[in-house]
Scaffold this motif. Structure first.
Motif, PDB file in Angstrom:
ATOM      1  N   SER A  28       0.841  -1.210   0.000  1.00 45.40           N
ATOM      2  CA  SER A  28       0.000   0.000   0.000  1.00 45.40           C
ATOM      3  C   SER A  28       0.868   1.249   0.000  1.00 45.40           C
ATOM      4  N   ARG A  29       1.940   1.235   0.791  1.00 48.07           N
ATOM      5  CA  ARG A  29       2.853   2.388   0.834  1.00 48.07           C
ATOM      6  C   ARG A  29       3.465   2.643  -0.526  1.00 48.07           C
ATOM      7  N   HIS A  30       3.871   1.570  -1.209  1.00 52.98           N
ATOM      8  CA  HIS A  30       4.472   1.719  -2.543  1.00 52.98           C
ATOM      9  C   HIS A  30       3.465   2.279  -3.548  1.00 52.98           C
ATOM     10  N   LEU A  31       2.269   1.695  -3.597  1.00 56.22           N
ATOM     11  CA  LEU A  31       1.275   2.111  -4.582  1.00 56.22           C
ATOM     12  C   LEU A  31       0.760   3.516  -4.311  1.00 56.22           C
ATOM     13  N   ALA A  32       0.556   3.855  -3.035  1.00 53.33           N
ATOM     14  CA  ALA A  32       0.028   5.177  -2.683  1.00 53.33           C
ATOM     15  C   ALA A  32       1.040   6.284  -2.952  1.00 53.33           C
ATOM     16  N   ALA A  33       2.312   5.910  -3.046  1.00 55.41           N
ATOM     17  CA  ALA A  33       3.331   6.902  -3.399  1.00 55.41           C
ATOM     18  C   ALA A  33       3.296   7.225  -4.890  1.00 55.41           C
ATOM     19  N   GLU A  34       2.704   6.311  -5.685  1.00 55.13           N
ATOM     20  CA  GLU A  34       2.658   6.490  -7.141  1.00 55.13           C
ATOM     21  C   GLU A  34       1.269   6.906  -7.631  1.00 55.13           C
ATOM     22  N   TYR A  35       0.218   6.499  -6.911  1.00 52.43           N
ATOM     23  CA  TYR A  35      -1.157   6.747  -7.349  1.00 52.43           C
ATOM     24  C   TYR A  35      -1.969   7.310  -6.188  1.00 52.43           C
ATOM     25  N   ASN A  36      -3.165   7.812  -6.509  1.00 51.77           N
ATOM     26  CA  ASN A  36      -4.024   8.383  -5.481  1.00 51.77           C
ATOM     27  C   ASN A  36      -4.442   7.320  -4.467  1.00 51.77           C
ATOM     28  N   VAL A  37      -4.452   7.701  -3.204  1.00 51.33           N
ATOM     29  CA  VAL A  37      -4.807   6.769  -2.128  1.00 51.33           C
ATOM     30  C   VAL A  37      -6.204   6.204  -2.333  1.00 51.33           C
ATOM     31  N   TYR A  38      -7.161   7.051  -2.744  1.00 58.36           N
ATOM     32  CA  TYR A  38      -8.543   6.589  -2.910  1.00 58.36           C
ATOM     33  C   TYR A  38      -8.648   5.519  -3.986  1.00 58.36           C
ATOM     34  N   LEU A  39      -7.855   5.652  -5.046  1.00 61.47           N
ATOM     35  CA  LEU A  39      -7.852   4.651  -6.113  1.00 61.47           C
ATOM     36  C   LEU A  39      -7.335   3.316  -5.584  1.00 61.47           C
ATOM     37  N   VAL A  40      -6.232   3.351  -4.866  1.00 63.21           N
ATOM     38  CA  VAL A  40      -5.625   2.135  -4.338  1.00 63.21           C
ATOM     39  C   VAL A  40      -6.579   1.423  -3.387  1.00 63.21           C
ATOM     40  N   VAL A  41      -7.192   2.169  -2.473  1.00 63.76           N
ATOM     41  CA  VAL A  41      -8.094   1.564  -1.491  1.00 63.76           C
ATOM     42  C   VAL A  41      -9.368   1.069  -2.169  1.00 63.76           C
ATOM     43  N   MET A  42      -9.846   1.779  -3.204  1.00 68.78           N
ATOM     44  CA  MET A  42     -11.061   1.363  -3.908  1.00 68.78           C
ATOM     45  C   MET A  42     -10.879  -0.017  -4.536  1.00 68.78           C
ATOM     46  N   VAL A  90      -3.225   4.715   5.193  1.00 70.33           N
ATOM     47  CA  VAL A  90      -2.348   4.617   4.021  1.00 70.33           C
ATOM     48  C   VAL A  90      -1.734   5.984   3.707  1.00 70.33           C
ATOM     49  N   THR A  91      -2.518   7.043   3.898  1.00 72.30           N
ATOM     50  CA  THR A  91      -1.969   8.394   3.747  1.00 72.30           C
ATOM     51  C   THR A  91      -0.826   8.608   4.741  1.00 72.30           C
ATOM     52  N   GLY A  92      -1.003   8.102   5.955  1.00 71.76           N
ATOM     53  CA  GLY A  92       0.057   8.186   6.958  1.00 71.76           C
ATOM     54  C   GLY A  92       1.318   7.465   6.504  1.00 71.76           C
ATOM     55  N   PHE A  93       1.161   6.329   5.820  1.00 73.22           N
ATOM     56  CA  PHE A  93       2.334   5.613   5.310  1.00 73.22           C
ATOM     57  C   PHE A  93       3.139   6.489   4.356  1.00 73.22           C
ATOM     58  N   GLY A  97       5.868   7.072   6.713  1.00 74.94           N
ATOM     59  CA  GLY A  97       6.482   5.758   6.587  1.00 74.94           C
ATOM     60  C   GLY A  97       5.788   4.740   7.473  1.00 74.94           C
ATOM     61  N   LEU A  98       6.209   3.491   7.341  1.00 75.46           N
ATOM     62  CA  LEU A  98       5.570   2.397   8.069  1.00 75.46           C
ATOM     63  C   LEU A  98       5.926   2.405   9.549  1.00 75.46           C
ATOM     64  N   VAL A  99       7.189   2.701   9.853  1.00 77.03           N
ATOM     65  CA  VAL A  99       7.655   2.609  11.235  1.00 77.03           C
ATOM     66  C   VAL A  99       6.881   3.546  12.146  1.00 77.03           C
ATOM     67  N   GLU A 100       6.882   4.830  11.825  1.00 78.95           N
ATOM     68  CA  GLU A 100       6.258   5.806  12.722  1.00 78.95           C
ATOM     69  C   GLU A 100       4.733   5.744  12.672  1.00 78.95           C
ATOM     70  N   SER A 101       4.178   5.403  11.517  1.00 83.37           N
ATOM     71  CA  SER A 101       2.718   5.268  11.448  1.00 83.37           C
ATOM     72  C   SER A 101       2.238   4.156  12.364  1.00 83.37           C
ATOM     73  N   ALA A 251       6.051  -4.767  10.117  1.00 85.91           N
ATOM     74  CA  ALA A 251       5.915  -3.565   9.287  1.00 85.91           C
ATOM     75  C   ALA A 251       7.155  -2.692   9.408  1.00 85.91           C
ATOM     76  N   ALA A 252       7.689  -2.577  10.626  1.00 93.78           N
ATOM     77  CA  ALA A 252       8.906  -1.791  10.823  1.00 93.78           C
ATOM     78  C   ALA A 252      10.075  -2.411  10.058  1.00 93.78           C
ATOM     79  N   ALA A 253      10.161  -3.740  10.072  1.00 91.21           N
ATOM     80  CA  ALA A 253      11.233  -4.420   9.341  1.00 91.21           C
ATOM     81  C   ALA A 253      11.142  -4.135   7.847  1.00 91.21           C
ATOM     82  N   ILE A 254       9.927  -4.149   7.290  1.00 88.28           N
ATOM     83  CA  ILE A 254       9.739  -3.836   5.868  1.00 88.28           C
ATOM     84  C   ILE A 254      10.113  -2.388   5.591  1.00 88.28           C
ATOM     85  N   GLY A 255       9.679  -1.480   6.478  1.00 90.92           N
ATOM     86  CA  GLY A 255       9.993  -0.074   6.300  1.00 90.92           C
ATOM     87  C   GLY A 255      11.483   0.188   6.291  1.00 90.92           C
TER      88      GLY A 255
END
Length: 289
Positions: A28-42, A90-93, A97-101, A251-255
C-alpha cells in the motif's frame, strides 16, 4: 463459526496474519506513493467485498440472510468508517512511513479501553485508566508536541487509531443483535460502495508492474482476513490478541529494509511504553472476563 481452543494454532495463525498484513501495508505504501490513495483503497475494497460476500453467504446460508439486520444504519456506518480509516492510515504511510505510522497506531487498544465506558457502558477500573494514561505518555513521547521538530503529519496515524477504535467498539455493539457473518458482510460491502463513490473520480492508468502489485495487495488482503477468521476459530481472542502487536515489528522491518526508514530513539521508547500498557490492558480484560 465453530470455536475450539487450540491456543498454539491460534498464535501461529495470528503471527501469519500479522506478517500478511505487514506485507499489505508495504505494498500500500508503494502504490500510494505512485497513485491516489482513494484509487488504491477502492480496488482493494472491490476484492475484499467479493471475499466478504462469499464468506458471509457460506456462514449465513444466503446473501439475503447475511445482509439481514435491524440496525442497517449503524452497520453501514461501521463499514464506511473502516474504509475511511484505511485511507487515513495509508496516507500516513506516505507521509511518515511504516515505522512511525504503526508506532502511533499501536495505541488503538488503549483507545478502545478508554471509550468502552461511554460507548458500551462497560466498567473501566482505575488500573485500566492508569494503563491508558501510561500508554498516552508513550504517544506523546513519539509525537514530541511542542518540539521544534514536531511534524503535524504525525497526528495522521493517531486519527486513524481513533477511527479504528471507534470501529472496534461499534463492532462490539452491533454484535449484541447481529452475528459475525452479518457484520462481516456489511463491513466489506458498505466500505466498497463508499470507496467506489469516492475513488472512481481518481481513476488513472497503472503500469503493468503496478497492476501486479495491486493484484498482490488484493490477495494479501483476502488472505489476511481469512487467516484472522481461522485464528479466532482456533482460539479465544483474549489468548491471541497480544500477538497482534507483532504487525508493528514486521511492518517496521519492511519499512527499514525496503524503504530506508529508521527508528528514532523516542519512537522506540514510546512504542515500548504503548505496547506494555496495551498488553496490561488486554491482561486485565482477560482476568475480568
Amino acid at each position: 463459526m465453530t470455536q475450539s481452543n487450540n491456543v498454539r494454532l491460534g498464535v501461529i495463525l495470528m503471527l501469519l496474519t500479522t506478517i500478511v498484513f505487514a506485507l499489505q501495508d508495504g505494498i500500500s505504501r508503494h502504490l500510494a506513493a505512485e497513485y491516489n490513495v482513494y484509487l488504491v483503497v477502492m480496488v482493494r475494497y472491490w476484492f475484499f467485498a467479493a471475499f466478504v460476500i462469499v464468506i458471509a453467504q457460506r456462514n449465513a446460508g444466503s446473501i439475503r440472510a447475511a445482509a439481514h439486520t435491524r440496525q442497517p444504519v449503524l452497520q453501514a456506518f461501521r463499514g464506511v468508517l473502516l474504509a475511511l480509516e484505511v485511507c487515513v492510515m495509508v496516507t500516513g504511510f506516505t507521509l511518515l512511513g511504516l515505522v512511525e505510522s504503526h508506532a502511533v497506531f499501536a495505541c488503538y487498544p488503549l483507545l478502545v479501553a478508554a471509550l468502552s465506558g461511554p460507548v458500551l457502558g462497560e466498567s473501566v477500573g482505575w488500573r485500566r485508566w492508569a494503563a491508558i494514561a501510561v500508554g498516552l505518555v508513550g504517544v506523546i513521547i513519539i509525537l514530541q508536541p511542542g518540539m521544534s521538530v514536531f511534524d503535524p503529519f504525525a497526528t495522521v496515524p493517531l486519527i486513524a487509531a481513533m477511527m479504528f477504535a471507534l470501529y472496534a467498539l461499534l463492532t462490539r455493539y452491533v454484535a449484541r443483535q447481529d452475528n459475525t457473518a452479518t457484520s462481516f458482510f456489511w463491513t466489506g460491502v458498505a466500505g466498497a460502495i463508499m470507496m467506489t463513490v469516492i475513488g472512481i473520480w481518481y481513476w488513472e492508468p497503472m503500469t503493468g508492474v503496478d497492476w501486479m502489485w495491486m493484484a498482490t495487495l488484493c490477495v494479501t488482503g483476502v488472505t489476511g482476513h481469512w487467516l484472522l477468521i481461522r485464528c479466532y476459530e482456533a482460539a479465544e481472542a483474549s489468548a491471541v490478541q497480544p500477538f497482534a502487536y507483532f504487525q508493528l515489528v514486521f511492518a517496521a522491518a519492511i519499512g527499514i529494509a525496503l524503504f530506508g526508514e529508521t527508528i528514532r530513539p523516542n519512537v522506540a521508547l514510546g512504542v515500548a511504553i504503548i505496547v506494555a500498557a496495551g498488553l496490561f490492558t488486554l491482561w486485565r480484560e482477560r482476568q475480568q472476563g
